[in-house]
Each structure stands twice: as C-alpha cells, then as structure tokens.
Motif scaffolding. Structure first.
Motif, PDB file in Angstrom:
ATOM      1  N   PHE C 117    -117.783  75.404 100.589  1.00 33.12           N
ATOM      2  CA  PHE C 117    -118.776  75.519  99.537  1.00 33.12           C
ATOM      3  C   PHE C 117    -118.839  76.990  99.158  1.00 33.12           C
ATOM      4  O   PHE C 117    -119.344  77.803  99.906  1.00 33.12           O
ATOM      5  N   VAL C 118    -118.273  77.323  98.044  1.00 33.29           N
ATOM      6  CA  VAL C 118    -118.210  78.732  97.649  1.00 33.29           C
ATOM      7  C   VAL C 118    -118.820  78.886  96.265  1.00 33.29           C
ATOM      8  O   VAL C 118    -118.531  78.107  95.359  1.00 33.29           O
ATOM      9  N   ILE C 119    -119.690  79.880  96.141  1.00 37.03           N
ATOM     10  CA  ILE C 119    -120.217  80.214  94.820  1.00 37.03           C
ATOM     11  C   ILE C 119    -119.663  81.574  94.424  1.00 37.03           C
ATOM     12  O   ILE C 119    -119.781  82.538  95.170  1.00 37.03           O
ATOM     13  N   ASP C 120    -119.060  81.616  93.273  1.00 33.88           N
ATOM     14  CA  ASP C 120    -118.521  82.868  92.755  1.00 33.88           C
ATOM     15  C   ASP C 120    -119.639  83.566  91.979  1.00 33.88           C
ATOM     16  O   ASP C 120    -119.943  83.200  90.854  1.00 33.88           O
ATOM     17  N   GLU C 121    -120.246  84.551  92.623  1.00 29.84           N
ATOM     18  CA  GLU C 121    -121.395  85.205  91.993  1.00 29.84           C
ATOM     19  C   GLU C 121    -120.987  86.033  90.783  1.00 29.84           C
ATOM     20  O   GLU C 121    -121.819  86.416  89.982  1.00 29.84           O
ATOM     21  N   LEU C 122    -119.715  86.314  90.673  1.00 28.88           N
ATOM     22  CA  LEU C 122    -119.272  87.046  89.481  1.00 28.88           C
ATOM     23  C   LEU C 122    -119.352  86.148  88.256  1.00 28.88           C
ATOM     24  O   LEU C 122    -119.634  86.597  87.160  1.00 28.88           O
ATOM     25  N   ARG C 123    -119.089  84.861  88.485  1.00 30.45           N
ATOM     26  CA  ARG C 123    -119.109  83.943  87.367  1.00 30.45           C
ATOM     27  C   ARG C 123    -120.501  83.389  87.115  1.00 30.45           C
ATOM     28  O   ARG C 123    -120.810  83.004  86.005  1.00 30.45           O
ATOM     29  N   CYS C 124    -121.307  83.321  88.167  1.00 29.85           N
ATOM     30  CA  CYS C 124    -122.618  82.683  88.067  1.00 29.85           C
ATOM     31  C   CYS C 124    -123.444  83.353  86.982  1.00 29.85           C
ATOM     32  O   CYS C 124    -123.484  84.565  86.874  1.00 29.85           O
ATOM     33  N   ILE C 125    -124.085  82.533  86.149  1.00 28.68           N
ATOM     34  CA  ILE C 125    -124.938  83.095  85.109  1.00 28.68           C
ATOM     35  C   ILE C 125    -126.411  82.899  85.451  1.00 28.68           C
ATOM     36  O   ILE C 125    -127.280  83.065  84.607  1.00 28.68           O
TER      37      ILE C 125
END
Lengths: 519, 383, 186
Positions: C117-125
């Motif tokens: 489960f990975v969240i890419d905080e660079l992409r997260c808006i």
C-alpha cells in the motif's frame, strides 16, 4: 405461434418459449439468478417472478412457457415488491463484503440490489457464518457465506461437462455447495463455474484479489490456446492482460472456454522480447531493419535463396502470414525453404479442447495454399543438422518437442533472424537479429479456427515497448531489402488476402445482430 | 582626473549602483513584499541566507531574492524550434538596454561648483568658479528628446521578441505591446509639449533649475503645480509605457500566456523582467525631474535655506557638501516614491481591457494633451 | 412547447462626470491600498491585518476539524491494518497516487489485506476523496500534518507500515458508527 402481451407490447414467439425469453423479445429484462440460457431452469431463486393475468400467484419467468393470449406484466408493483422481497431474503445471510469480494462490479446481486432493493437491511440478527475460503478445486475457491444457492455451478458440471462433481450439502441456511466425497472441482472447464456464479461465491484462484473488475477494459478477442479459437473478452488494465472471459458465440464456443485456454493469457505478459536486438545489443528499428536486410541479402547473394530457411508460425494471424508469404516470395526469392513451427499437439475432448494447440494452422493452410511443401519443426532440425541452411528467419518461438535440436542446430547457422513476441530463452541468445513482434492482444488480425470459422481479434492496447505487428516488421525489412510491400493499413492486406484465398470474409457484425441472451 | 574615468565612475554608480540595484530590488520588495503588505499577507520570509538563521534577513526575504537571481542564471536557456535565433537573442537587449541608456541624461544634482555660489533675486544661482558635471553622466541640451528617443527603442524589443519566438501567443503579445507603446508615446510627447513650453528648455538639468523658482514667493514652481494636467497624463502614459498593471495586456495568462515573453527562459527572461522594472524606475525619475523639482529641495539654494527672497545671507546656512547630499537624497527619494506609487497603482487597479486602453490613449489622453498644449500656449503668450 | 423568457430591464445608474474621469475613484482605491500598506508595514504586529498563518510555528490549533493532512492507516483491535484492499481509494483517486497490491490473509475472516500500500505524496493532491471512498474507516487524513517538502523524491512514497505507524485504533462499524477520534485531536 402464440401471441402474448408483455407490459402492453404484443409479441409473437415460438411455442415453448419461456416468459423470460419472451419478455426479452419484447424488450424487457427480467432479473434472474439461477436461470442461465445454456442450462436447465430449476426456478429456485424466485427473482424472475412475473405477473400473469388470471394466475393467482406470480410465476417464475424462466420456467413457465408462453400461452396464446397471455397478458404478462414484468414491471408491475406486485412484481417489484416481490423482487424486493426476494432480494431482502437473499441478503439475510449474504455478507456485505463487497470491498473484499472479487465479483463486486460485475455481481448480479449487487446490480439488482441497486436496481430493485436499495434499502438498508432490516435484519438485526447475526448472519449465518460459514467457511469463507473453501478450497473447492485447484483453480477455484468457494465462499459459502456469499453463495445464494442458485445451483448454476452444479448444473454446469452436470449438463455441460458431465463430470458432476458438485452438489448441495445440508439444508436451509446451512446449505452449501460441496464436491462429492473424494472429488475436487477439477474438470477442464472448472473456471466456467466462476463465470456462471452470479455472486462472488466462486472465485478464480488466478484472478483472486488481483484487480478490481471496474478497472478492467474489455476487448473482443480470440483465445490462442488451441485451434478451436474460443471467443473471449480480453480484460486488460494499463496495457497488461489480466484475464480471459468466454464471449458468447454459438458457432464456436457457446458460453464456455477451457481452463488451459483461459490461463494462456499469462504468456502475453511474460518473457516478452521488448527491443530490437542486433547481436545481443539493443538497437532501433531503423538500424535493425537495415542490418537484417543487408545480412539476409548477403546470404542470398552468396548461397542463393534455397539456403534460407523461412519459418512461419501457426500462432500468427492470417494477415501476418500473408505478409510472410509475400516476404518469402519477393524479398528472399524463389526456392526459399519453408517451415512451420508451433506447439506440439496435446489433449483434446469433444467439447472445446482441440489437439492442435495453435490457433491459426488453418489460416496458414489457406494463405499458403496448403502446407504440403512446408516442413515442421523437426524437419527444420533435420535441415539444420544436415547443414543445408545458411540462414534462418523464424516467426514465433513455439518449437515443441524439436526445440532442443533446433536450438543446437541454430548455433552453426550464419544468420538467425528471430521475429517473435517472446524471448524464447536460448533462441534470443542465438539470434543475430531479433525483431520484437506484437501479441494478438496488441494488434488487429484474423484467425481461422479448426471449423474454418474466420474470426477477428481487436487490438486491446498498443504494442509493448518497441514491438510492432509482424506484418509491419515484414514491410520494414522488405523495404530495406528493396522490395517495398504496398500496404499502409491492415484493411488493404485483408482485401488482398481474401481475394487470394477462398476463405469467406468474417462477418464482424454477426454477434451484434444476434445479441447474446442474458446470462 | 581624466574626464573618461569620471564618466566611467558615474556610469558605474548611477546605472549599476542605483538603477540596477533599485530595479532588481523591486522584483523582491515591490513585487513580493509590497503586494503582500497590501493584501494582508506576509510575503516571502522563509529562506535563510547561506544557512544563517537571521530573522531580519528572513523577514526581508533577501535570500528569496538572491535565490531567484541565481535560479534565473542557472536555468536552461531554450530557443524554440523554428525561432529566429539571432533576433530571439537580440530582443531582450533591445528591451533592457534603452532603460539603461536613458539614464545618461538624468541629473542627480546640479553642476558641482568649485567656487562660491551667489543666489540672485530671480532664484538663479551664480557660480563664481568652475561648474563640473559630476552628477549627470552626459550633459545634453536636448536631454529630454534623447531620453524619449532611446526609450522608444524598447518597442522594437517587444515586437521583435514576439515575432522571433515562433509562437502565436508571443506574436500577439508583441503586437499588443507595440500598439500600446506607440499609442502612449503620442500622449507622452503631447503632455511634455506643455512642460517644454513652460520651461522653455529640453535640458533636464535646466528644467530642474527652473523649478527652483517660486511662484508668489511661496509655492515652488514644480511642474505638478504649473502643469497638473500634463503630470496626470504623463504619469498615466508612463505607466502604460512600462507595460505593467493595469496596462499589462501584452501579458495575459488566460489568453496569451506571457505574451512576447512566453518563449523566453533563463536570464533572457530575467532581462525582460528587469527591463520592465528599469523602465519603471526611469519613468519614476522623469516624473520627479519634470514635475516634482528633481534634485530641488524646497527653499534650499546654493548657500542654504531662504524662506522669502533668496538674496543676502540665508535664513539657515548650510555647508555646500551637505547641500549636495540633500539634493541627491531629494532626487533619489522622489524617484523611489514614484516607483512606489506606480506599484501601488498596480496593486490597486484591475487591468484594463484592450479596447479601453486604446480608448484612453487615443480618445482621452490625446485630446486632453492637445487642449493642454493650446491652453498652455495661450497662457504663456498672455503672461 | 414554446418557452417564455422573461426579460427584466435593469435601470443602469448613470455615471457622474467624476466617475467617468476615474480620477477620484482611483484616488479612493489608492487610499485603500495605501492604508493597508501602511498599517501592515509600520504599525505594531498585533495591529496588523495580516491573516497569514505561519506554519509550523503557529501550530495547527486553528485548523478546521476536517482539515486534510498526511494520510494514515487505521488499525484493528489486534494492531493489524483495517484496510481490506478494496481499491475504492485508488479507484476514486483523481491523481492516481495510491498503489495497492492485495494479498490473501492467513485469517479467513480477514481474507484480503493490502500486501503493498503505497501513496505517492508527490502526486497526491490532498483532495481527501480516498477518505470519503473508504468503506472501512481505514484511511484517514486527520493527522493535521502538512505534506512536507523534501529533498529526496524517494521519501515521498509512503508505504503501508509507515502510514500504519501514524495510525490509531478504529472500531468503526457499518455506517461510520463508533468511529471515534481519540488521537490527533488538535
């Protein structure tokens, strides 16, 4: 023929037609769980109840046959109330674990709940608990809690495969689908039970938890597992094929397909040849076409076209084979030694599985006007061992039992051009020039099955990495050799091809004219 | 000291010390901090200077400014495909250099007098020694004409930048900016005609000297008092000339991206921006010189403060060195004030629509300038 | 069917001469901006109108309750992740920043869990749609911690365990009942 009125629409249908089918003719869908057009009707789910004027009770539409002058209502309040009640009854014990359930998104129960029920549960008692992950077979997992006991899977195993492994065990809300003692759900079509299951009770071990179905895009295609050419929905996500599902075609596979064919999608994603390779180094199409052309031309000039072995693949589409023929005749020249590779014959049965594990040998036969002068893989091995070939140009990597001998023979060949979608292990290492080709998911094309049914595949997604469809590769290499093949679009190839062969053109609209009965 | 060394020193101090300093500071203080204050924000206050966590520098945002400059220089310099490379490179200089050349004739102080100064009753200062022009790079009788001849060149810069970028947005931006600037040059010229009539000279230093006179012995004869309409017109048209808000139609995010600057990156972009700021400072200094007495400090003459008739001993005697400093300070402060005021206007007004700009230039400012000229001429003839 | 359109003529207030000349109006506007400028530049800190909040010095106590910060993954009673890898969040995510690979859990009552489960905080808006979509109260954005700037992009990928370490116990049942917020009550 009986004439009856359904929701005010008069329809005339054959005697013996069920109310459900008659309603479909009138343009009304009757919801149903246990009914399947290819199976018998037990009328046990009660979802398809319709109102027939004069009848005291609602009647199951999947079972009752039409009578002349019947007046049927499928959308009356009474019917709707009945459907709501049936759904509520089913949901008494059906767990609301849609987030976990693989069927969510293509689940009949889910769809009907939103269409006909859509109310909060009034059930306050604890739901019945059963075994959640029951290993019912090597490829199928059974979840007793989710099962709504429609018995579609049981009837499938009895009526279609005739193996009859499954039955209902216990009664009432304790009832579950079980195999007979000592048996597994292990027939060659066991994954079809997953398809017929209206809920998520039976799930495929292969697809389980892999991808949510609403993310998948479906493209009409043809299974390449054997020469039967079962019609499939090719479900893909982000340029990766995730699963095959059988597509209704009464002329070929009806609603079904075999497990081996269904799992053959994995080859589309694994071991792919990604870039053009020149002597083991990555190259571009521009350089590789020129290099292949000059090397091939050098061999032909030195030893003549008869020293070139040209290996066609029964896995390729007919268009690719047609271009292969043109390539062999024009670019390589008269006297080229033709071979055909392909998978070895395997098991077969009377239903769908055919012995020839290649999808388009019939197409190759049509394109090349018979395969009499074309040697098989072992003939290729013989020729290699005899040192008769200076160069080998091979489509595909399927060599069957002759693989070892061919691989050994290829070591001594002066030029080996491999044009394939896959690396083929040692074959890529042996190749002087490797040209990445597209799989059938990545291009449009035509397959001819064992019964001479001409079927088209659609392009699901663009070719992987640098790959190109075989016909475009042939045009590139031929062009670099100074023999321009005059095509731009696949359609032009098809026109020429159908002109040249006696095969009828596939009727692409065939399935659209006769829509598949609702499953 | 040879004359040329003095000239070089003057160029260095005025152009690179003052103009460039102010212009580039404006990018920080004017654009960031001032706007922040007006809009109830704080503005940049985070970056540290070389890692030194000094609150004062952080609050001023100095490091932001330095980082911005470094960023400008270090960014990749791109030229679009199909652009005319020579003109694409030439345009920024054509925008930027006029803003610097104009400063050659701007006087920061009167001529330096080596001897004693006598002030006459008609407010003239008579120098007994040699007059040295230390505070003006180049003395020119037609300084005003020179200044406007030079600044007009920047029209070419914008137009060429728009054309040479091979971009439709740039082209439209360049067209808009050239149309706007040419329109407003008419208004500027007409507004100054009145001023020239009043002072009777084109020499900027002479103009400032004239503004040392006093009307009725109490009001300094500043341009703003004798030519208020001209001041209004000049200030407005001057702002339009600098292409900054509210006259910033050559740029427009939603319609034409950044106008003729769209295809510029790196320091070429930086130079375009600096050119605009330098033009802002230049307009500010011209306003100060022509309408607010330039280096003049009210009632301060060559020997000190005279409240009343300037002859005889001054009311407050001031040493000459201090007078020089006061007068330079006066000029600098006036210039900065008008720069500040232009920025205030920028953050006060919404931008004009393009047709409004043209209407203002041709239908309002032009007749107004003509009327002003006629009335001024009549009054000059009568008095 | 003919449609009737009612047109109400609006009386325009005629402009006076001074309004047309813009000058007094511009002066009034300038007065406003200059007043703000002076107040925010020269007066004492407490008298300024500045509403900028300086994070993190000022803390986050004045943030609204529904402020969206960094993600965290909530836990079951036994400390395991609540997420069942239903992919509702990654489906709804408009930035495609959530990557989940489901795994078969040993416990048949859990069945499905996120192996990755990975969240890419660079992409997260930071839109919070993942929280809304979650049927299990498994993902929350109530940490009150902003998305942090970073020097290394690899640190922007928040993995399951990292987000679980920020997570707290949630006993929420169907319909969001019992979804208490006992930690991160800022």
């Amino acid at each position: 023929m009986p004439v009856l009125t359904i929701n005010g629409t008069e329809v005339e249908v054959d005697r013996g037609t069920t109310l459900l089918k008659a309603a479909a003719v009138a343009g009304y869908e009757v919801p149903h769980f246990c009914y399947h057009p290819a199976l018998s009707s037990p009328a046990n789910c009660r979802m398809c109840l319709v109102e027939v004027e004069g009848a005291p009770k609602l009647m199951p539409g999947c079972y009752n046959q039409v009578n002349d002058g019947m007046i049927v209502h499928t959308e009356s309040d009474r019917v709707k109330r009945a459907r709501k009640a049936v759904l509520e009854f089913i949901l008494v014990n059906h767990p609301v674990d849609c987030p976990i359930c693989d069927k969510a998104g293509e689940c009949k129960l889910q769809d009907y709940y939103f269409a006909y029920d859509a109310q909060e549960s009034r059930m306050r008692a604890e739901k019945q608990h059963k075994v959640k992950v029951y290993p019912i077979g090597p490829r199928v997992v059974y979840d007793g809690e989710r099962c709504i006991l429609c018995t579609r899977c049981i009837r499938f195993c009895e009526e279609i495969t005739g193996t009859g492994e499954l039955t209902l065990a216990d009664r009432g809300d304790k009832a579950e689908v079980r195999t007979f003692p000592g048996q597994d759900l292990d027939n060659d079509y066991s994954l079809c039970t997953v398809d017929v299951c209206p809920v998520g009770a039976l799930t495929s071990r292969d697809f389980r938890f892999k991808r949510r179905v609403w993310l998948l895009t479906s493209t009409d295609s043809v299974c390449t597992g054997c020469e039967m050419g079962c019609n499939i929905h090719l479900d893909h996500f982000r340029n990766t094929t995730e699963r095959y599902r059988p597509r209704y075609n009464p002329a070929v596979n009806d609603y079904w397909m075999c497990d081996d064919g269904r799992l053959s999608y994995k080859a589309l994603n694994e071991g792919r040849l990604e870039h053009p390779m020149l002597n083991g180094a990555q190259a571009t199409w521009h350089t590789i076409a020129g290099a292949a052309a000059s090397k091939l031309a050098a061999v032909i000039e030195k030893n003549g076209a008869s020293s070139v072995g040209f290996v066609i693949s029964p896995q390729a589409t007919s268009e690719d084979l047609f271009l292969a023929k043109m390539f062999a005749e024009t670019a390589i020249g008269e006297g080229v030694r033709l071979f055909i590779n392909g998978n070895d014959p395997g098991s077969s049965d009377e239903l769908l599985i055919r012995a020839d594990k290649n999808p388009n040998r019939a197409g190759a036969r049509l394109v090349f006007g018979g395969l009499d002068g074309v040697g098989d893989a072992s003939a290729l091995a013989d020729a290699l061992e005899a040192g008769e070939l200076e160069a080998v140009y091979m489509m595909g990597t399927e060599l069957g039992a002759a693989r070892g001998r061919v691989e050994a023979g290829l070591d001594d060949v002066g030029l080996f051009v491999l044009q394939a979608a896959h690396q083929g292990g040692v074959l890529l290492d042996a190749a002087h020039v490797a040209l990445p080709a597209a799989t059938h998911a990545e291009k449009r094309g035509t397959f001819v099955n064992c019964d001479a049914v001409v079927q088209t595949v659609d392009q699901a997604y663009p070719p992987n990495a640098d790959a190109l469809p075989d016909w475009q590769i042939f045009m590139k290499v031929a062009g670099a050799m100074g023999h321009k093949l005059p095509f731009t679009f696949l359609r032009q190839i098809q026109d020429r091809m159908f002109e040249a062969s006696e095969a009828p053109e596939p009727e692409e609209t065939a399935t659209e004219e006769a829509p598949a009965p609702a499953e | 000291m040879p004359e040329w060394i003095i000239t070089i020193v003057k160029i260095l101090v005025i152009v690179f010390g003052f103009v460039m300093g102010v212009a580039s500071l404006l990018t920080l203080v004017g654009d960031r901090k001032q706007s922040a204050k007006i809009q109830n924000r704080i503005g940049p206050n985070r970056a540290t200077l070389f890692g030194l966590d000094i609150q004062f520098f952080k609050n001023l945002g100095i490091s932001h400014f330095i980082a911005d400059g470094i960023k400008m220089v270090l960014k990749e310099n791109t030229i679009p495909n199909g652009a005319n490379k020579f003109l694409h490179g030439l345009a920024p200089s054509l925008v930027f250099l006029p803003g610097l050349f104009g400063w050659a004739v701007i006087p920061f102080m009167d001529t330096y007098c080596t001897g004693d100064i006598t002030v006459l009753a008609n407010y003239q200062e008579v120098c007994s020694g040699e007059e040295k022009r230390y505070f003006q790079i180049m003395h020119m009788e037609v300084g005003l004409l020179y200044a406007f001849a030079i600044t007009a060149i920047s029209v070419y810069g914008a137009a060429i930048a728009g054309w040479a970028s091979n971009n439709k947005y740039s082209l439209i931006g360049g067209l808009r900016s050239s149309a706007q600037m040419i329109s407003y040059e008419v208004a500027i010229g007409l507004s100054l005609a009145g001023v020239i009539l009043v002072y009777g000279t084109l020499d900027l230093n002479e103009m400032v000297r004239m503004q040392g006179h006093q009307m009725w012995g109490i009001v300094p004869m500043w341009g703003v008092f004798v030519q208020p309409v001209a001041f209004f017109m000049f200030f407005l048209a001057g702002m339009a000339e600098t292409k900054r808000a509210p006259f910033d139609v050559p740029e427009g995010e939603s319609e034409i991206v950044a106008g003729y600057i769209t295809e510029y990156s790196s320091m070429k972009f930086g130079v375009m921006q600096l050119g605009e700021y330098a033009a802002t400072v230049f307009i500010g200094s011209l306003v100060a010189i022509m309408f607010f007495g330039g280096w003049q400090v009210p009632f301060l003459y060559g020997d000190g403060f005279h409240f009343g008739t300037p002859t005889g001993t001054p009311d407050v005697a001031v040493p000459y060195a201090l007078i020089v400093l006061l007068r330079i300070g006066s000029m600098v402060i006036k210039t900065l004030f008008f720069v500040w005021l232009q920025f205030m206007m920028r953050w006060t007004l919404p931008r004009f629509r393009y047709d409004q700009i043209m209407t203002l230039g041709w239908k309002i400012l032009l007749p107004l300038g003509l009327a002003n000229l006629v009335i001024t001429a009549l009054l000059s003839a009568i008095f | 069917m003919a449609r009737t359109i009612n047109v109400v003529p609006q009386e325009r207030v005629p402009k006076t001469f001074w309004e047309k000349s813009y000058v007094p109006e511009i002066m009034r506007g300038l007065a406003v901006t200059i007043r703000q400028f002076g107040r925010n530049t020269f007066s004492r800190k407490e008298n300024r109108d500045t509403f900028t909040i300086e994070y993190p010095e000022s803390g986050t106590s004045h943030y609204p309750e529904r402020y969206r910060g960094r993600h965290r993954l909530m836990l079951r009673e036994d400390g395991q992740v609540r997420c069942v890898a239903c992919m509702c969040c990654s489906t709804i995510c408009p930035a495609n920043c959530i990557h989940i690979e489901a795994g078969e859990h040993d416990d048949p009552t859990v069945e499905k869990y996120p192996a990755v489960f990975v969240i890419d905080e660079l992409r997260c808006i930071v839109c919070g749609l993942c929280v809304e979509a979650c049927p299990c109260d498994a993902i929350r954005m109530d940490t009150g911690v902003h998305m942090q700037p970073r020097f290394d992009r690899t640190t922007a990928f928040h993995a399951r365990d990292e987000m679980m370490s920020r997570g707290g116990l949630s006993l929420a049942t169907k319909g969001g009942r019992d979804a208490v917020n006992e930690d991160y009550t800022w």
